[in-house]
Design a protein around this motif. Structure first.
Motif, short mmCIF file in Angstrom:
data_model
loop_
_atom_site.label_atom_id
_atom_site.label_comp_id
_atom_site.label_asym_id
_atom_site.label_seq_id
_atom_site.Cartn_x
_atom_site.Cartn_y
_atom_site.Cartn_z
N GLU A 1 9.59 -8.49 -3.91
CA GLU A 1 10.86 -8.55 -4.62
C GLU A 1 12.01 -8.53 -3.61
O GLU A 1 12.14 -7.58 -2.84
N PRO A 2 12.87 -9.56 -3.61
CA PRO A 2 13.98 -9.57 -2.66
C PRO A 2 14.99 -8.46 -2.91
O PRO A 2 15.77 -8.12 -2.02
N GLU A 3 14.96 -7.87 -4.08
CA GLU A 3 15.91 -6.80 -4.42
C GLU A 3 15.48 -5.43 -3.91
O GLU A 3 16.24 -4.48 -3.97
N VAL A 4 14.25 -5.32 -3.44
CA VAL A 4 13.70 -4.03 -3.02
C VAL A 4 13.73 -3.92 -1.49
O VAL A 4 13.30 -4.83 -0.78
N TRP A 5 14.25 -2.79 -1.03
CA TRP A 5 14.36 -2.49 0.39
C TRP A 5 13.45 -1.31 0.72
O TRP A 5 13.55 -0.25 0.09
N THR A 6 12.61 -1.47 1.71
CA THR A 6 11.72 -0.41 2.15
C THR A 6 12.48 0.50 3.12
O THR A 6 13.17 0.02 4.01
N ALA A 7 12.33 1.80 2.91
CA ALA A 7 12.99 2.79 3.77
C ALA A 7 11.95 3.43 4.67
O ALA A 7 10.93 3.92 4.20
N GLN B 1 7.65 -0.68 -10.40
CA GLN B 1 6.46 -0.74 -9.57
C GLN B 1 6.52 -1.96 -8.64
O GLN B 1 5.83 -2.95 -8.86
N PRO B 2 7.32 -1.89 -7.60
CA PRO B 2 7.44 -3.06 -6.72
C PRO B 2 6.14 -3.35 -5.98
O PRO B 2 5.33 -2.46 -5.72
N GLN B 3 5.98 -4.62 -5.64
CA GLN B 3 4.77 -5.10 -4.97
C GLN B 3 5.03 -5.51 -3.52
O GLN B 3 4.11 -5.90 -2.83
N GLY B 4 6.30 -5.48 -3.09
CA GLY B 4 6.62 -5.92 -1.74
C GLY B 4 7.02 -7.37 -1.68
O GLY B 4 7.18 -7.93 -0.59
N PRO C 1 0.82 -1.22 0.00
CA PRO C 1 0.00 0.00 0.00
C PRO C 1 0.85 1.27 0.00
O PRO C 1 0.50 2.25 -0.67
N ASP C 2 1.97 1.27 0.72
CA ASP C 2 2.86 2.43 0.71
C ASP C 2 3.48 2.62 -0.67
O ASP C 2 3.60 3.74 -1.16
N PHE C 3 3.86 1.52 -1.33
CA PHE C 3 4.43 1.61 -2.67
C PHE C 3 3.39 2.18 -3.65
O PHE C 3 3.71 3.03 -4.48
N ARG C 4 2.15 1.70 -3.55
CA ARG C 4 1.10 2.19 -4.46
C ARG C 4 0.82 3.67 -4.23
O ARG C 4 0.64 4.43 -5.18
N ALA C 5 0.80 4.09 -2.97
CA ALA C 5 0.57 5.51 -2.67
C ALA C 5 1.70 6.36 -3.23
O ALA C 5 1.47 7.45 -3.76
N SER D 1 0.29 -2.16 -12.59
CA SER D 1 1.59 -2.52 -12.06
C SER D 1 2.06 -3.82 -12.70
O SER D 1 1.30 -4.77 -12.83
N ASP D 2 3.33 -3.85 -13.08
CA ASP D 2 3.86 -5.04 -13.73
C ASP D 2 4.85 -5.80 -12.84
O ASP D 2 5.45 -6.75 -13.26
#
Length: 166
Positions: free
Chosen positions: A53-59, A48-51, A18-22, A42-43
């Motif tokens: 993906e192991p390569e994506v880090w949330t800050a 457009q990460p979905q949460g 939800p944070d990524f979509r916002a 979103s693909d």
């Protein structure tokens, strides 16, 4: 997790979606990616990460407030490509450089020989982040954009940092 002076980076989880979509719903955040168009399907890619993906880090700030995300995608040649996106409320505070530097250092510690990143030539703020963390201009390309938008005519710049030799 990577703990920084003002941020915590943690590998993304589905609860981050939800944070990524916002974040992607803000036309200014998407200006240099889609020309400000939002609501695109979103693909699940770096754009457009979905949460999941192991390569994506949330800050997040230490109080848990969402700041944005940073990503580091391994390439077959031993390098990795970095990307990042921050909520507009957190622009201009040095948080992009803080997170990008930490993720770049982490990537080098994992054995990546080089880290690259790209942005539109006209995205001066992102270019400053890359330069601030020690990346240097590698090349400028002029890709064929399926739907060009203002700024694409100036091309895309690529920056790179090499793993320090110890």
């Amino acid at each position: 997790m990577i703990h920084l002076p003002r941020l915590t980076l943690s590998q993304s989880r589905p609860s981050d979606a939800p944070d990524f979509r916002a974040l992607e719903a803000d036309p200014e955040v998407m200006r240099f990616l889609t020309g400000g168009q939002t609501g695109q399907p979103s693909d699940g890619t770096w754009a457009q990460p979905q949460g999941t993906e192991p390569e994506v880090w949330t800050a997040r700030l230490h109080d848990g407030s969402f700041v944005g995300w940073f990503g580091l995608w391994p390439e077959e040649d031993g390098s990795a490509e970095m990307g990042y996106r921050l909520a507009r409320a957190h622009w201009g505070q040095g948080l992009a450089a803080e997170g990008a530097r930490a993720l770049m250092d982490w990537g080098f510690s994992q054995g990546h020989r080089a880290i690259t990143a790209s942005t539109l030539t006209v995205n001066l703020a992102s270019r400053r982040v890359m330069e601030k963390i020690g990346m240097t201009h590698l090349r400028t390309t002029f890709p064929a954009w399926p739907t060009p938008f203002p700024g694409t005519e100036a091309g895309e710049v690529w920056y790179q940092a090499l793993r320090p030799e110890n």
